[in-house]
Design an enzyme around this catalytic site. Sequence first.
Site, PDB file in Angstrom:
ATOM      1  N   SER A   1      42.923  36.772  41.709  1.00 36.20           N
ATOM      2  CA  SER A   1      43.792  36.349  40.614  1.00 36.20           C
ATOM      3  C   SER A   1      43.742  37.395  39.518  1.00 36.20           C
ATOM      4  O   SER A   1      42.782  38.146  39.393  1.00 36.20           O
ATOM      5  CB  SER A   1      43.331  35.000  40.047  1.00 36.20           C
ATOM      6  OG  SER A   1      42.262  35.163  39.142  1.00 36.20           O
ATOM      7  N   ASP A   2      44.784  37.455  38.697  1.00 39.63           N
ATOM      8  CA  ASP A   2      44.707  38.290  37.504  1.00 39.63           C
ATOM      9  C   ASP A   2      43.846  37.559  36.478  1.00 39.63           C
ATOM     10  O   ASP A   2      43.458  36.402  36.650  1.00 39.63           O
ATOM     11  CB  ASP A   2      46.099  38.598  36.958  1.00 39.63           C
ATOM     12  CG  ASP A   2      46.148  39.920  36.205  1.00 39.63           C
ATOM     13  OD1 ASP A   2      45.107  40.330  35.655  1.00 39.63           O
ATOM     14  OD2 ASP A   2      47.226  40.541  36.134  1.00 39.63           O
ATOM     15  N   HIS A   3      43.560  38.231  35.390  1.00 40.43           N
ATOM     16  CA  HIS A   3      42.593  37.769  34.397  1.00 40.43           C
ATOM     17  C   HIS A   3      42.986  36.411  33.808  1.00 40.43           C
ATOM     18  O   HIS A   3      44.001  36.284  33.122  1.00 40.43           O
ATOM     19  CB  HIS A   3      42.495  38.811  33.281  1.00 40.43           C
ATOM     20  CG  HIS A   3      41.304  38.659  32.389  1.00 40.43           C
ATOM     21  ND1 HIS A   3      41.215  37.694  31.428  1.00 40.43           N
ATOM     22  CD2 HIS A   3      40.142  39.369  32.330  1.00 40.43           C
ATOM     23  CE1 HIS A   3      40.062  37.809  30.791  1.00 40.43           C
ATOM     24  NE2 HIS A   3      39.386  38.812  31.320  1.00 40.43           N
TER      25      HIS A   3
END
Length: 765
Positions: free
Chosen positions: A287-289
């Site tokens: 996942s992105d941040h």
Amino acid sequence: MNKLCFLSLVIGLVSQSAWAENATTGVGTPSTLQAKNAFIANLMKQMTLDEKIGQLRLISIGPEMPKPEILKEITAGRIGGTFNSVVLPDNRAMQDAAGHSRNKIPMFFAYDVVHGQRTVFPISLGLASTWDMNAITRTGRVSAIEAAADGVDMTFAPMVDITRDARWGRSSEGFGEDTYLVSRISATMTRAFQGTSMQAPNSIMAVVKHFALYGAVEGGRDYNTVDMSPVRMQQDYLPPYRASIDAGAGGVMIALNSINGVPSTSNAWLLQDVLRRDWGFKGVTVSDHGAIKELIDHGVAKDFREAAKLAIKAGVDLSMNDKAYGEELPDLVKSGEVSVKEVDNAVREVLGAKWEMGLFANPYLRIGAAVDDPADRNAENRLHRAEARDVARKSVVLLKNQNDTLPLKKQGTIAVIGPLAKSSMDMMGSWSAAGLARQTVNAYDGIAAAVGDKAKLVYALGSNITDNQHAITYLNKMDDQIAIDPRPEQEMIDEAVKAAQQADVVVAVVGESRNMSHEAASRVDLVIPGRQRDLIRALKATGKPLVLVLMNGRPLALGEENELADAMVESWFLGTEGGNALADVLFGDYNPSGKLPMTFPRSVGQVPAYYNHLNTGRPYRPNDSNYTSNYFEEPTSPLFPFGYGLSYTQFSVSDITLSINKMTRKDKLTASVMVKNTGKVAGETVVQLYLRDVAASISRPVKELKNFQKVMLKSGEEKSVSFTLTEEDLKFFNPSLKYAAEAGEFKLMIGLDSENVKETTFNLL
């Protein structure tokens, strides 16, 4: 060593010294997929649910979790990997902590190595401007070598989002607007990062991003939504990700945007149907941040619990800096809302990635032994300056050169003016990893080094980068600071004019600060910001030859500047050796060969601007524009087209010769031109091949890049350049999403940019 012995070695009660011995004795793992799967299956049988969930947590080194807490969590088996640490003793301490966990599963360490690690290369748009796969390979290899030497196992790169709206701040991170060019670079950079084996100590795992369509956010506004037809996705936006995966990318980072209303982070169609089923991806997804928690703000999850459930079911393996999995998955499994199998699927991919990175064979593969740590991690001898300089000068694009203003002579008095002329920090560009401003050559210092005592330099700041207080306040919340000279702007302009009046030629270094071309840095306009435009007008009024050097991370609207400047150079942000590379070009020690990877519009009203657009029933015709698709205030054509770039010499391209003009499905068609250097100096140019399907079952682009070659020619030298086409080059996604070529007429174009082409036709039978 048999599998059981190896399993005992890795997950038994081994100490750090045993791991270190394993590293020095070179004990390896069975390389077959069967052995890998058996090893991971055996390991997972010994893991508790909490330990499995721990492997799915990717934690940022920083204020979100203090270092002592991180070590405690690692020892408890509750963290699978971290990112943002490039300090060998710190990484070693975390790997030691993993060695004291019950199963002794090694950690991995990730970082955003986008265009260099300690040696900073040009930003990605600059790399794309080289159109040179050898230069891009060198960039990726050096980046991997340096990152691995800092204990990094994984990079969140390459970033291959197709970008056609220059307002988007992350345009600087990508490789431009064209599907074919970006796909070529995507595969090249992936292979360069990963080398011949991801288990080599000087290779790192590539995690291609941002999957998917992130460059198409509405309004060019970061994090915004994307609404797109399936045909356009498949035809234009998805291929660069596929190219990286086909090249062996070990990971995929999931985008922050939604696609047709469904966030990528909860998009099972995207992550399972497309990525794993259709493309056969076998690696790890990240996942992105904080993206899992953001499913609540997207409006598809009512709370943190539901967000975690949606993400794991969609196929998100690693949760980046998000507490969702750690806090919510245990009870979700207990309640039966998430199955153990779904958790196991994710854990299997994380462990598989660690296997592929060689960490089960040697957890200290890239960290090494403490006795080998460099005395100074920022030592000059850790840099690769020669490679950086060579790639940087290949990235420079010459946009204008009226009356052969360039190259400059190393004599007389040269005025170097502008708010970016002495900025080493900005020269590095965004996402400059572990690069240091003090080791980066700015434009002024590069010019000074080139002329030595042969010419006199005079300098003036000229203006601040921007006088927009709202923009300054916003941008100064980021890590980088925009320095503001408190003097009245007119006083600075007057000082610059006095400097220019003393000079034989003026070099004005203008554009954007690096944090204007960054994540969360979208713009409403594309002009050079602040009073820099007034500065340029004032410098022009002195009557001295005016060379504009642009530093920016996106195409700018340069209509007025193009009229005022005698010469204009697009340098992007060139990195560690930027000033020296720029001087090489300005003084003719290197003949520029860069070509634009993005269209430069005349004004912001033209965006999204890209060359390979579809036609309309009333296409724009320059000589008959009434009731056609156009803007009436100015020409509809771009200021500088895709693929454009000048040289200090000139090239001619002959008419096209085809080996056949009627092509069957089994034929190979060869298209050839003679390219000649008609100027006075040696130079390099990019010969570009474009196609157009004249009449198809769906409207097709006016032209599409299908191949290119970069050729070096001496003055007067002529060379035959040939391209071979097969049926594969003619295929596209039809309305039924079938990928096929259709019989009919095709236009074939070859030239030196997307507008300056020779044209012929052939037919597919």
